[in-house]
Design a protein around this motif. Structure first.
Motif, mmCIF file in Angstrom:
data_model
loop_
_atom_site.group_PDB
_atom_site.id
_atom_site.type_symbol
_atom_site.label_atom_id
_atom_site.label_comp_id
_atom_site.label_asym_id
_atom_site.label_seq_id
_atom_site.Cartn_x
_atom_site.Cartn_y
_atom_site.Cartn_z
ATOM 1 N N PHE A 50 -1.873 -3.014 -42.617
ATOM 2 C CA PHE A 50 -1.663 -1.805 -43.589
ATOM 3 C C PHE A 50 -2.634 -0.807 -43.446
ATOM 4 O O PHE A 50 -3.740 -0.952 -43.652
ATOM 5 C CB PHE A 50 -1.212 -2.381 -44.902
ATOM 6 N N ALA A 51 -2.109 0.247 -43.407
ATOM 7 C CA ALA A 51 -3.174 1.486 -43.855
ATOM 8 C C ALA A 51 -2.361 2.285 -44.570
ATOM 9 O O ALA A 51 -1.311 2.882 -44.516
ATOM 10 C CB ALA A 51 -3.381 2.351 -42.505
ATOM 11 N N ASP A 52 -3.079 2.628 -45.666
ATOM 12 C CA ASP A 52 -2.547 3.697 -46.819
ATOM 13 C C ASP A 52 -1.077 3.078 -47.226
ATOM 14 O O ASP A 52 -0.214 3.914 -47.537
ATOM 15 C CB ASP A 52 -2.494 5.134 -46.516
ATOM 16 N N GLY A 53 -0.681 1.850 -47.219
ATOM 17 C CA GLY A 53 0.501 1.178 -47.812
ATOM 18 C C GLY A 53 1.664 1.420 -46.592
ATOM 19 O O GLY A 53 2.744 0.725 -46.921
ATOM 20 N N ARG A 54 1.077 1.703 -45.404
ATOM 21 C CA ARG A 54 2.080 1.659 -44.395
ATOM 22 C C ARG A 54 1.830 0.374 -43.585
ATOM 23 O O ARG A 54 0.582 0.255 -42.900
ATOM 24 C CB ARG A 54 2.096 2.878 -43.429
ATOM 25 N N LEU A 55 2.850 -0.349 -43.204
ATOM 26 C CA LEU A 55 2.746 -1.351 -42.260
ATOM 27 C C LEU A 55 2.861 -0.806 -40.861
ATOM 28 O O LEU A 55 3.605 -0.025 -40.314
ATOM 29 C CB LEU A 55 3.965 -2.377 -42.534
ATOM 30 N N ILE A 56 1.293 -0.642 -40.313
ATOM 31 C CA ILE A 56 1.251 -0.303 -39.082
ATOM 32 C C ILE A 56 1.283 -0.939 -37.672
ATOM 33 O O ILE A 56 1.407 -0.687 -36.463
ATOM 34 C CB ILE A 56 0.043 0.679 -38.842
ATOM 35 N N SER A 57 1.194 -2.487 -38.016
ATOM 36 C CA SER A 57 1.299 -3.435 -36.794
ATOM 37 C C SER A 57 1.576 -4.901 -37.246
ATOM 38 O O SER A 57 1.366 -5.316 -38.370
ATOM 39 C CB SER A 57 -0.238 -3.353 -36.040
ATOM 40 N N SER A 58 1.917 -5.489 -36.241
ATOM 41 C CA SER A 58 2.363 -6.820 -36.593
ATOM 42 C C SER A 58 2.091 -7.413 -35.272
ATOM 43 O O SER A 58 2.764 -6.927 -34.228
ATOM 44 C CB SER A 58 3.435 -7.289 -37.278
ATOM 45 N N LEU A 59 1.393 -8.721 -35.169
ATOM 46 C CA LEU A 59 0.937 -9.328 -33.848
ATOM 47 C C LEU A 59 1.122 -10.796 -34.264
ATOM 48 O O LEU A 59 0.543 -11.371 -35.408
ATOM 49 C CB LEU A 59 -0.382 -8.815 -33.509
ATOM 50 N N PHE A 60 1.789 -11.624 -33.252
ATOM 51 C CA PHE A 60 1.874 -12.853 -33.589
ATOM 52 C C PHE A 60 1.358 -13.463 -32.085
ATOM 53 O O PHE A 60 2.031 -13.219 -31.118
ATOM 54 C CB PHE A 60 3.289 -13.371 -33.820
ATOM 55 N N VAL A 61 0.629 -14.244 -32.057
ATOM 56 C CA VAL A 61 0.174 -15.015 -30.770
ATOM 57 C C VAL A 61 0.440 -16.552 -30.705
ATOM 58 O O VAL A 61 0.004 -17.191 -31.705
ATOM 59 C CB VAL A 61 -1.501 -14.754 -30.593
ATOM 60 N N GLU A 62 1.298 -16.928 -29.653
ATOM 61 C CA GLU A 62 1.587 -18.321 -29.551
ATOM 62 C C GLU A 62 0.924 -18.732 -28.114
ATOM 63 O O GLU A 62 1.684 -18.182 -27.082
ATOM 64 C CB GLU A 62 3.119 -18.542 -29.453
ATOM 65 N N GLY A 63 -0.220 -19.269 -27.976
ATOM 66 C CA GLY A 63 -0.632 -19.660 -26.951
ATOM 67 C C GLY A 63 -1.062 -18.514 -26.037
ATOM 68 O O GLY A 63 -1.858 -17.767 -26.693
#
Length: 190
Positions: A50-63
């Motif tokens: 989050f930056a200033d209340g904005r969701l700016i990135s999501s990352l999920f790593v499986e292997g």
């Protein structure tokens, strides 16, 4: 494994199965939160920035598989329901949150190079002469530090417990002195 310094802890070691994640994300938005949430689970690892209340990135790593955006959030929510993982929340300045985003979604020029085998002066000279922007990630199994560069000039450092880019190299460079330290060179994606 997603290698990031821990930032300024807000909450650590939460069981994400006991957290209403959708409500929590809305609360972070409402409170203009800047920082990241780290989800660790046997199935994978997730980061939500989050930056200033904005969701700016999501990352999920499986292997070796990386998921971003909505798919990453879906997988984070799904694995969190099992109750086998942990959730940590770290506060960062908005500028550092944006830099971490660029780092996570950028390109790797060098990966897992043994620091003791690298001519660090030559590497830094190359960063300067090639006017590289990005960061050096120096790490061991227990600690991580980032050194940010813009156009070959050092901008500052991010290490455990920091919430903004710092100008003092002491804590970051102490990681480089640890046995088995490695280095990655990362640049923002195109």
């Amino acid at each position: 494994m997603i290698l990031l310094p821990r930032g300024n802890p807000v909450k650590e070691g939460l069981n994400p199965a006991r957290v209403q994640l959708a409500e929590a994300l809305q609360k972070l938005k409402k409170n203009v939160f800047s920082g990241y949430l780290r989800f660790l689970d046997p199935a994978g690892e997730g980061i939500v920035i989050f930056a200033d209340g904005r969701l700016i990135s999501s990352l999920f790593v499986e292997g070796t598989t990386r998921h971003t955006g909505g798919e990453a959030l879906r997988r984070i929510f799904a694995t969190s329901l099992h109750g086998r993982g942990t959730l940590d929340i770290y506060r960062l300045s908005p500028e550092l949150a944006e830099s971490v985003y660029a780092l996570l979604h950028g390109d790797v020029l060098y990966r897992a190079q043994e620091l003791k085998l690298i001519d660090i002066k030559a590497l830094l000279a190359r960063l300067k002469s090639d006017r590289i922007s990005g960061c050096l990630r120096i790490y061991t199994a227990e600690r991580v530090a980032l050194i940010f560069y813009r156009d070959g000039a050092p901008l500052g450092f991010f290490h455990d417990g920091a919430s903004q880019i710092e100008t003092s190299a002491d804590a970051s460079m102490s990681v480089a002195r640890l046995p088995g330290a490695k280095i990655d060179v990362l640049t923002p994606g195109a």
